[in-house]
Design a protein around this motif. Structure first.
Motif, mmCIF file in Angstrom:
data_model
loop_
_atom_site.group_PDB
_atom_site.id
_atom_site.type_symbol
_atom_site.label_atom_id
_atom_site.label_comp_id
_atom_site.label_asym_id
_atom_site.label_seq_id
_atom_site.Cartn_x
_atom_site.Cartn_y
_atom_site.Cartn_z
ATOM 1 N N LYS A 626 0.918 -0.956 0.116
ATOM 2 C CA LYS A 626 -0.285 0.085 0.185
ATOM 3 C C LYS A 626 0.843 1.385 0.161
ATOM 4 O O LYS A 626 0.505 2.132 -0.647
ATOM 5 N N GLN A 627 2.190 1.327 0.970
ATOM 6 C CA GLN A 627 2.441 2.576 0.595
ATOM 7 C C GLN A 627 3.147 2.666 -0.022
ATOM 8 O O GLN A 627 3.098 3.903 -1.125
ATOM 9 N N ARG A 628 4.188 1.517 -1.259
ATOM 10 C CA ARG A 628 4.775 1.853 -2.832
ATOM 11 C C ARG A 628 3.536 2.104 -3.792
ATOM 12 O O ARG A 628 3.973 3.514 -4.684
ATOM 13 N N SER A 629 2.727 1.603 -4.083
ATOM 14 C CA SER A 629 1.447 2.007 -4.162
ATOM 15 C C SER A 629 0.541 3.988 -4.213
ATOM 16 O O SER A 629 1.105 4.457 -5.030
ATOM 17 N N LEU A 630 1.392 4.043 -2.969
ATOM 18 C CA LEU A 630 0.836 5.902 -2.924
ATOM 19 C C LEU A 630 2.176 6.297 -3.064
ATOM 20 O O LEU A 630 1.551 7.379 -3.966
ATOM 21 N N GLU A 631 3.234 6.154 -2.179
ATOM 22 C CA GLU A 631 4.254 6.873 -3.077
ATOM 23 C C GLU A 631 4.150 6.895 -5.202
ATOM 24 O O GLU A 631 4.414 7.951 -5.534
ATOM 25 N N LEU A 632 3.814 5.574 -5.902
ATOM 26 C CA LEU A 632 3.436 5.631 -7.578
ATOM 27 C C LEU A 632 2.793 6.731 -8.259
ATOM 28 O O LEU A 632 2.992 7.821 -8.526
ATOM 29 N N ARG A 633 2.062 6.712 -6.988
ATOM 30 C CA ARG A 633 0.897 7.661 -7.784
ATOM 31 C C ARG A 633 0.908 9.231 -7.082
ATOM 32 O O ARG A 633 0.380 9.738 -8.181
ATOM 33 N N LEU A 634 1.577 9.223 -6.102
ATOM 34 C CA LEU A 634 1.574 10.471 -5.772
ATOM 35 C C LEU A 634 3.330 11.180 -6.624
ATOM 36 O O LEU A 634 2.692 12.517 -6.685
ATOM 37 N N GLY A 635 4.149 10.330 -7.023
ATOM 38 C CA GLY A 635 5.313 10.909 -7.977
ATOM 39 C C GLY A 635 4.339 11.274 -9.214
ATOM 40 O O GLY A 635 5.291 11.827 -9.346
ATOM 41 N N LYS A 636 3.488 10.034 -9.245
ATOM 42 C CA LYS A 636 3.271 10.752 -10.990
ATOM 43 C C LYS A 636 2.159 12.188 -10.563
ATOM 44 O O LYS A 636 2.374 12.468 -12.015
ATOM 45 N N LEU A 637 1.402 12.179 -9.435
ATOM 46 C CA LEU A 637 0.957 13.558 -9.793
ATOM 47 C C LEU A 637 1.820 14.690 -8.967
ATOM 48 O O LEU A 637 1.716 15.765 -10.251
ATOM 49 N N LEU A 638 2.516 14.452 -8.769
ATOM 50 C CA LEU A 638 3.563 15.387 -8.525
ATOM 51 C C LEU A 638 4.977 15.815 -9.827
ATOM 52 O O LEU A 638 5.408 16.702 -10.355
ATOM 53 N N GLY A 639 4.798 14.505 -10.589
ATOM 54 C CA GLY A 639 5.582 14.795 -11.937
ATOM 55 C C GLY A 639 7.406 14.599 -11.534
ATOM 56 O O GLY A 639 8.296 15.215 -11.740
ATOM 57 N N VAL A 640 7.663 13.667 -10.618
ATOM 58 C CA VAL A 640 9.417 13.506 -9.603
ATOM 59 C C VAL A 640 8.782 12.045 -9.918
ATOM 60 O O VAL A 640 8.067 10.921 -9.540
ATOM 61 N N ASP A 641 10.370 11.544 -9.178
ATOM 62 C CA ASP A 641 10.820 10.698 -8.288
ATOM 63 C C ASP A 641 11.349 10.393 -7.717
ATOM 64 O O ASP A 641 12.177 11.040 -6.515
ATOM 65 N N LEU A 642 10.088 9.931 -6.678
ATOM 66 C CA LEU A 642 10.019 9.519 -5.050
ATOM 67 C C LEU A 642 10.870 8.522 -4.807
ATOM 68 O O LEU A 642 11.991 8.395 -3.057
ATOM 69 N N SER A 643 11.837 7.325 -5.167
ATOM 70 C CA SER A 643 12.778 7.387 -5.537
ATOM 71 C C SER A 643 14.340 7.726 -4.916
ATOM 72 O O SER A 643 15.051 7.339 -3.847
ATOM 73 N N GLN A 644 14.271 8.728 -5.302
ATOM 74 C CA GLN A 644 15.325 10.253 -4.758
ATOM 75 C C GLN A 644 14.663 10.823 -3.823
ATOM 76 O O GLN A 644 13.701 11.157 -3.633
ATOM 77 N N ASP A 645 15.606 11.276 -3.002
ATOM 78 C CA ASP A 645 15.199 12.043 -1.699
ATOM 79 C C ASP A 645 14.564 14.025 -2.517
ATOM 80 O O ASP A 645 15.312 14.418 -3.211
ATOM 81 N N LEU A 646 13.229 14.028 -2.036
ATOM 82 C CA LEU A 646 12.395 15.367 -2.508
ATOM 83 C C LEU A 646 12.342 15.991 -1.183
ATOM 84 O O LEU A 646 12.016 16.181 0.089
ATOM 85 N N ASN A 647 13.192 17.280 -1.813
ATOM 86 C CA ASN A 647 13.823 18.473 -0.841
ATOM 87 C C ASN A 647 12.048 19.401 -0.865
ATOM 88 O O ASN A 647 12.140 20.542 -0.864
ATOM 89 N N LEU A 648 11.013 18.396 0.341
ATOM 90 C CA LEU A 648 9.628 19.550 0.210
ATOM 91 C C LEU A 648 9.723 19.766 1.359
ATOM 92 O O LEU A 648 9.634 18.388 2.680
ATOM 93 N N SER A 649 9.001 20.621 1.904
ATOM 94 C CA SER A 649 8.488 21.005 3.617
ATOM 95 C C SER A 649 7.309 20.685 3.486
ATOM 96 O O SER A 649 6.657 20.770 2.443
ATOM 97 N N ARG A 650 6.770 20.469 4.457
ATOM 98 C CA ARG A 650 5.288 19.692 4.586
ATOM 99 C C ARG A 650 4.209 20.298 3.875
ATOM 100 O O ARG A 650 3.326 20.387 3.322
ATOM 101 N N ILE A 651 4.632 22.075 3.954
ATOM 102 C CA ILE A 651 3.507 23.499 4.357
ATOM 103 C C ILE A 651 3.779 23.596 1.961
ATOM 104 O O ILE A 651 2.719 23.186 1.112
#
Length: 674
Positions: A626-651
């Motif tokens: 479930k975690q991997r599925s969430l991250e794949l969908r989230l990465g596609k939505l944001l247009g990024v590869d989440l296997s790499q560290d993404l430097n974002l804040s909560r806000i």
């Protein structure tokens, strides 16, 4: 006039606020700077209610309803935890208002985490962050339901052994009784419970408060720890110059010098206190002091090498390296970091070796002996079955040690000898059924554990002690032949942590063998702390050397091995079990300088989310898919590869998702309801 829908949209996109499940809180100045449209609307409501500017300072905005409250905190910038004097709540849908006044109440609501309600560059934001960080370090925010009102907040502070002075937290044992204050008969408050201090909790964690060790609390203050220990049936004595001056200084196996040296303004007297406590310790001295950075210390009046408060009490705040150096120079002993501002100094060197060795030892749940079919079993197999519990216990102990146990290392040795003659015969019999692979693996792992332990003692420049305990002597003879050979092998292992090629090769090996990890070639390896003991020996020494400077990993979740920079980073999250946990603490340990830097993400909107957690979870974890599925969908939505560290804040993450009309709920990504 804003519509309810537009009101909710604007509330959802506010970048800086204290975010609660039903509403958000922010300062009037913050609202004006970040959302002028909403600010104009709120000011218009206040004007319609004939509220002057000085009658409200914060605004509470509902997330779900068309509702707001105008809150009066006149001492918002003057007090660490200001009290609410008036609340005006307006139901904008029904055009109704409710006024609640607290000015005459002796237990009004109070405010915490003020920095979340200000823009980050506000002149008071950093001071507010330091106040919150101070409370976090004291453990005051662990039960958030208990902190909302003034009296319960003050009781909580007292239960943790602190007192507010000039709006800042100080250990009670450091504060003299005010001349006009009556003595409190605290023994009469039978229902009051006190928590053990951090040093005592650490002793309990390491098994030293099991009743087998005598304990003396040097500088015990009012005796809160002693009362709690006595309630658990543990005999402990204490002395304090202010509160127990007649107490006898008693030599004990354990001596605690808890938050004492930081309240002594005279350097010579400070040194004398440490030396006296060391003199009393027969086995282990525990030394602790408050830590703080320069910005925090700057809030107080300087005095000598510390600060002085309005009650004329002294505080000397340390950093981790400074405290370690003071202990080492004074006692001519190498202290062992077990936590921030918390060190063990062993006088009993055999106990020190046992403690350090046990720290690096892996523990396995070995499988039980299998049973052959009942038909056609040999005489030896019949013997094995008849005494299965005895042989199983012997086998487990042999695997635990990685070698044959000595007589005193196996309680049932005499019974075993009566059954089969000798432990060697027992081992040969078991191996006819189990094979030699398990014991060979156990031997290999035990050899690695000892190599790591010895390498780390060399890293800390501990003197090679000739009086090894009996078990370590047997281990060294069995696995290395002699002590000199063991030290030579361990020295080679220690020196290898400076070799970048070997470190990178070990990181690649670990990444290929661990259940889960993230490898950035040429840069770093990230893993969960649960896999620390599964690392190759070289990386266990690399990380072990770093954690010897920091202490226990109790509040840490992830470990980051920097391949080229000679650093290790430790990361602690608000709740690692959540689909998207947020970073609350990062510790950077610089090996070459032997220095430790602490970074606390007290400001919740700035906390970085962990968006690639699935890569750090075991494949057989029930939530990994479930975690991997969430991250794949989230990465596609944001247009990024989440296997790499993404430097974002909560806000920043929330702002991006809001722009797309999406939100994360559990393991789902769904549309924002309007």
């Amino acid at each position: 006039m804003l519509t309810p829908t537009r009101f909710s949209e604007l509330v959802a996109t506010l970048p800086y606020k204290k975010d609660l499940p039903e509403a958000v809180y922010l300062h009037r100045e913050t609202l004006q700077q970040t959302c002028p449209l909403l600010s104009e609307f709120v000011c218009a409501v206040a004007k319609a209610l004939k509220l002057a500017d000085e009658e409200w300072h914060l605004v509470k905005l509902s997330k779900r309803d068309f509702r707001l409250s105008l809150l009066s905190y006149p001492t918002f910038f003057e007090e660490a935890y200001p009290s609410l004097t008036q609340s005006v709540t307006v139901d904008l849908a029904k055009l109704k208002q409710t006024v609640t006044r607290y000015k005459e109440h002796d237990n009004p609501p109070i405010l915490h985490r003020k920095e979340t309600m200000l823009v980050p560059d506000h002149p008071m934001a950093e001071q507010c962050r330091q106040i919150t960080e101070e409370g976090e370090l004291a453990g005051l925010y662990e039960q958030s339901r208990m902190i909302g009102f003034k009296q319960s907040w003050l009781r909580l502070i007292a239960r943790h052994g602190y007192q507010l002075v000039d709006g800042r937290l100080f250990r009670q044992s450091a504060l003299p009784e005010a001349a006009d204050e009556p003595q409190i008969d605290r023994h009469k408050t039978a229902l009051t419970r006190y928590q053990l201090s951090a040093p005592m909790k650490m002793l309990a964690r390491h098994g030293y408060l099991n009743g087998d060790y005598s304990l003396f609390d040097y500088g015990c203050g009012r005796g809160d720890d002693l009362r709690e220990l006595e309630a658990h049936g543990i005999a402990a004595l204490g002395w304090d110059p202010n509160f127990r001056p007649d107490g006898e200084l008693m030599p004990s196996q354990l001596v605690n010098l808890g938050y004492v040296i930081n309240v002594i303004e005279d350097k010579d007297e400070r040194t004398e206190a440490l030396l006296k406590a060391w003199e009393l310790a027969q086995s282990l001295l525990v030394v602790s002091a408050m830590l703080a950075n320069d910005d925090f210390i700057a809030q107080f009046t300087p005095y000598r090498d510390g600060v002085v408060t309005s009650r004329n009490t002294f505080q000397k705040y340390y950093n981790q390296s400074e405290l370690r150096g003071f202990i080492e120079r004074t006692l001519d002993e190498v202290p062992l970091a077990v936590g921030p501002g918390l060190f063990y100094v062993f006088k009993d060197k055999e106990e020190e070796q046992r403690f350090l060795s046990e720290r690096q030892r892996r523990h396995h749940g070995w499988r039980q002996l299998s049973s052959p079919p009942l038909e056609r079993i040999s005489k030896q197999q019949h013997l094995l079955q008849t005494h299965s519990k005895l042989f199983e216990a012997f086998w487990q102990q042999t695997l635990s040690l990685g070698r044959l146990p000595a007589s005193e290392e196996f309680e049932q040795m005499e019974e075993l000898k009566q059954v089969i003659g000798s432990p060697t015969k027992a081992l040969r019999l078991i191996e006819t059924q189990e094979g030699k692979e398990q014991l060979e693996q156990a031997r290999k792992e035990r050899t690695e554990d000892l190599s790591v332990y010895l390498a780390l003692t060399l890293f800390e420049k501990r003197r090679p002690y000739s009086r090894l305990n009996a078990q370590l002597k047997r281990d060294i003879k069995a696995f290395f032949g002699d002590y000199r050979s063991a030290l030579e092998q361990s020295k080679d292992l220690l020196y290898a942590i400076a070799d970048q090629e070997q470190i990178e090769a070990a990181c690649i090996e670990a990444h290929n063998n661990l259940p889960a990890s993230l490898l950035h070639r040429g840069h770093s390896l990230i893993l969960h702390k649960d896999y620390l003991q599964q690392l190759p020996a070289l990386l266990r020494v690399y990380v072990g050397a770093a954690t010897q400077l920091y202490g226990e990993l109790e509040d840490i979740d992830l470990i980051k091995v920097h391949i080229t920079s000679g650093k290790v980073s430790l990361m602690g999250y608000d709740d690692f079990e959540k689909p998207i946990p947020h970073l609350v603490e990062r510790v950077k340990i610089k090996m070459a300088e032997q220095d430790v830097d602490f970074f606390d993400y007290v400001d919740e909107p700035k906390r970085p989310p962990l968006l690639n957690k699935s890569y750090l979870m075991a494949p057989d974890h029930p939530n990994t898919a479930k975690q991997r599925s969430l991250e794949l969908r989230l990465g596609k939505l944001l247009g990024v590869d989440l296997s790499q560290d993404l430097n974002l804040s909560r806000i920043e993450l929330r702002t991006q998702l809001n722009r797309l009309g999406k939100q994360v709920q559990g393991f789902r990504i769904c549309a924002i309801k309007t």
